[in-house]
Design a protein around this motif. Structure first.
Motif, PDB file in Angstrom:
ATOM      1  N   GLN A 154       0.799  -1.214   0.000  1.00  0.00           N
ATOM      2  CA  GLN A 154       0.000   0.000   0.000  1.00  0.00           C
ATOM      3  C   GLN A 154       0.835   1.269   0.000  1.00  0.00           C
ATOM      4  OE1 GLN A 154      -2.396  -0.865   3.412  1.00  0.00           O
ATOM      5  NE2 GLN A 154      -3.746  -2.270   2.297  1.00  0.00           N
ATOM      6  N   ASP A 158       0.939   3.462  -7.414  1.00  0.00           N
ATOM      7  CA  ASP A 158      -0.122   2.639  -8.019  1.00  0.00           C
ATOM      8  C   ASP A 158      -0.521   1.483  -7.114  1.00  0.00           C
ATOM      9  OD1 ASP A 158      -0.122   4.207 -10.372  1.00  0.00           O
ATOM     10  OD2 ASP A 158       1.526   3.022 -11.198  1.00  0.00           O
ATOM     11  N   ALA A 159      -0.580   1.777  -5.804  1.00  0.00           N
ATOM     12  CA  ALA A 159      -0.922   0.721  -4.844  1.00  0.00           C
ATOM     13  C   ALA A 159      -2.299   0.131  -5.113  1.00  0.00           C
ATOM     14  CB  ALA A 159      -0.862   1.277  -3.422  1.00  0.00           C
ATOM     15  N   SER A 160      -3.223   0.938  -5.638  1.00  0.00           N
ATOM     16  CA  SER A 160      -4.577   0.452  -5.903  1.00  0.00           C
ATOM     17  C   SER A 160      -4.593  -0.608  -6.998  1.00  0.00           C
ATOM     18  CB  SER A 160      -5.480   1.617  -6.307  1.00  0.00           C
ATOM     19  OG  SER A 160      -4.982   2.251  -7.483  1.00  0.00           O
ATOM     20  N   ILE A 161      -3.564  -0.622  -7.835  1.00  0.00           N
ATOM     21  CA  ILE A 161      -3.449  -1.645  -8.878  1.00  0.00           C
ATOM     22  C   ILE A 161      -2.540  -2.785  -8.420  1.00  0.00           C
ATOM     23  CG2 ILE A 161      -2.697  -2.107 -11.237  1.00  0.00           C
ATOM     24  CD1 ILE A 161      -3.333   0.808 -11.895  1.00  0.00           C
ATOM     25  N   THR A 163      -1.688  -3.849  -5.371  1.00  0.00           N
ATOM     26  CA  THR A 163      -2.145  -4.691  -4.256  1.00  0.00           C
ATOM     27  C   THR A 163      -3.049  -5.835  -4.719  1.00  0.00           C
ATOM     28  OG1 THR A 163      -1.946  -2.815  -2.736  1.00  0.00           O
ATOM     29  CG2 THR A 163      -3.270  -4.702  -2.000  1.00  0.00           C
ATOM     30  N   PRO A 164      -4.135  -5.557  -5.481  1.00  0.00           N
ATOM     31  CA  PRO A 164      -4.948  -6.694  -5.940  1.00  0.00           C
ATOM     32  C   PRO A 164      -4.233  -7.561  -6.976  1.00  0.00           C
ATOM     33  CG  PRO A 164      -5.756  -4.637  -6.881  1.00  0.00           C
ATOM     34  CD  PRO A 164      -4.733  -4.261  -5.856  1.00  0.00           C
TER      35      PRO A 164
END
Length: 250
Positions: A154, A158-161, A163-164
């Protein structure tokens, strides 16, 4: 042929096949040694370093294709080629997601192969609660690793990409490892577990869980090449054993 003659003949065939396979793998060992000696000390991205890094795995794919045919493209040979694509992408840090995607496809192809008849007939012949315990331990271990990685994931750009994406990759590699364990084939299951060790070493350094180690990349690449070698040889052996099993039953 009586039983003893058949056994002796089979033993000779297997020895000859092992010698031929070992000799055929010499270019793999030479190209891997060249990468460690000449290019690994210099981390600067270049087309030459990308070619050197991916060459051993591409050669393994050619070995599997030679022994197992074009059908192995939807299996281990295809997985090796996608792995080589991942090797090339990871030379450039900005292509990390592309590299991880290539390896995700590789694990999917390995998983499909491990579900084929030449792998599953042995796993279906015996069942053991020991292996179910191993599956559970593997799931718990990998799940624990991912949970501990989350705070570091996190914090990256581009943690939102990322991580998942890492979560999906983790699911694919653990499924591959479980299916490899299910085959009961030593080379295949060792290859899958060593692959996970390599990825763990890479993730710990890449996401900042531990500082980059002096020989950290050497450990990552040594375990990675070993894993791919074991998986490739395991697939060739599985094909040979399957053909011999069918020959004996005919």
């Amino acid at each position: 042929m009586d039983i003893l003659e058949t056994h002796a003949y089979d033993s000779r065939l297997r020895r000859n096949a092992s010698c031929a396979l070992f000799l055929g793998l010499l270019p793999f060992f030479l190209s891997a040694a060249a990468y460690f000696q000449l290019w690994l000390p210099d981390p600067s991205p270049s087309v030459v370093s990308a070619a050197a890094k991916s060459a051993p795995v591409i050669y393994l794919a050619l070995v599997v294709l030679y022994h197992n045919g074009l059908g192995s493209l939807v299996g281990v040979a295809g997985g090796l080629l996608f792995s080589a694509g991942g090797d090339i992408c990871l030379i450039w840090p900005e292509l990390f997601l592309h590299g991880m995607g290539s390896f995700a496809v590789a694990h999917l192809l390995y998983s499909l192969c491990f579900l084929s008849e030449r792998y599953t007939y042995l796993s279906s012949s015996s069942s053991s609660s020991f292996f179910y315990v191993l599956y559970l331990l593997l799931l718990l271990l990998v799940g624990g690793v991912y949970v501990n990685l989350l705070p570091y994931l996190q914090m990256v750009p581009d943690a939102s990409i990322i991580t998942p994406a890492v979560g999906v990759y983790v699911i694919l590699i653990v499924v591959m490892a479980i299916l490899a364990l299910r085959t009961r084939r030593p080379l295949t299951l060792m290859g899958s577990l060593v692959f996970m060790v390599s990825d763990l070493c890479l993730a710990l350094q890449h996401f900042g869980v531990i500082p980059p180690q002096e020989y950290g990349q050497h450990v990552v690449m040594a375990t990675y090449y070993l894993a791919q070698l074991l998986i490739a040889i395991g697939d060739v052996r599985a094909k040979e054993n399957d053909e011999f099993r069918k020959w004996k039953s005919s």
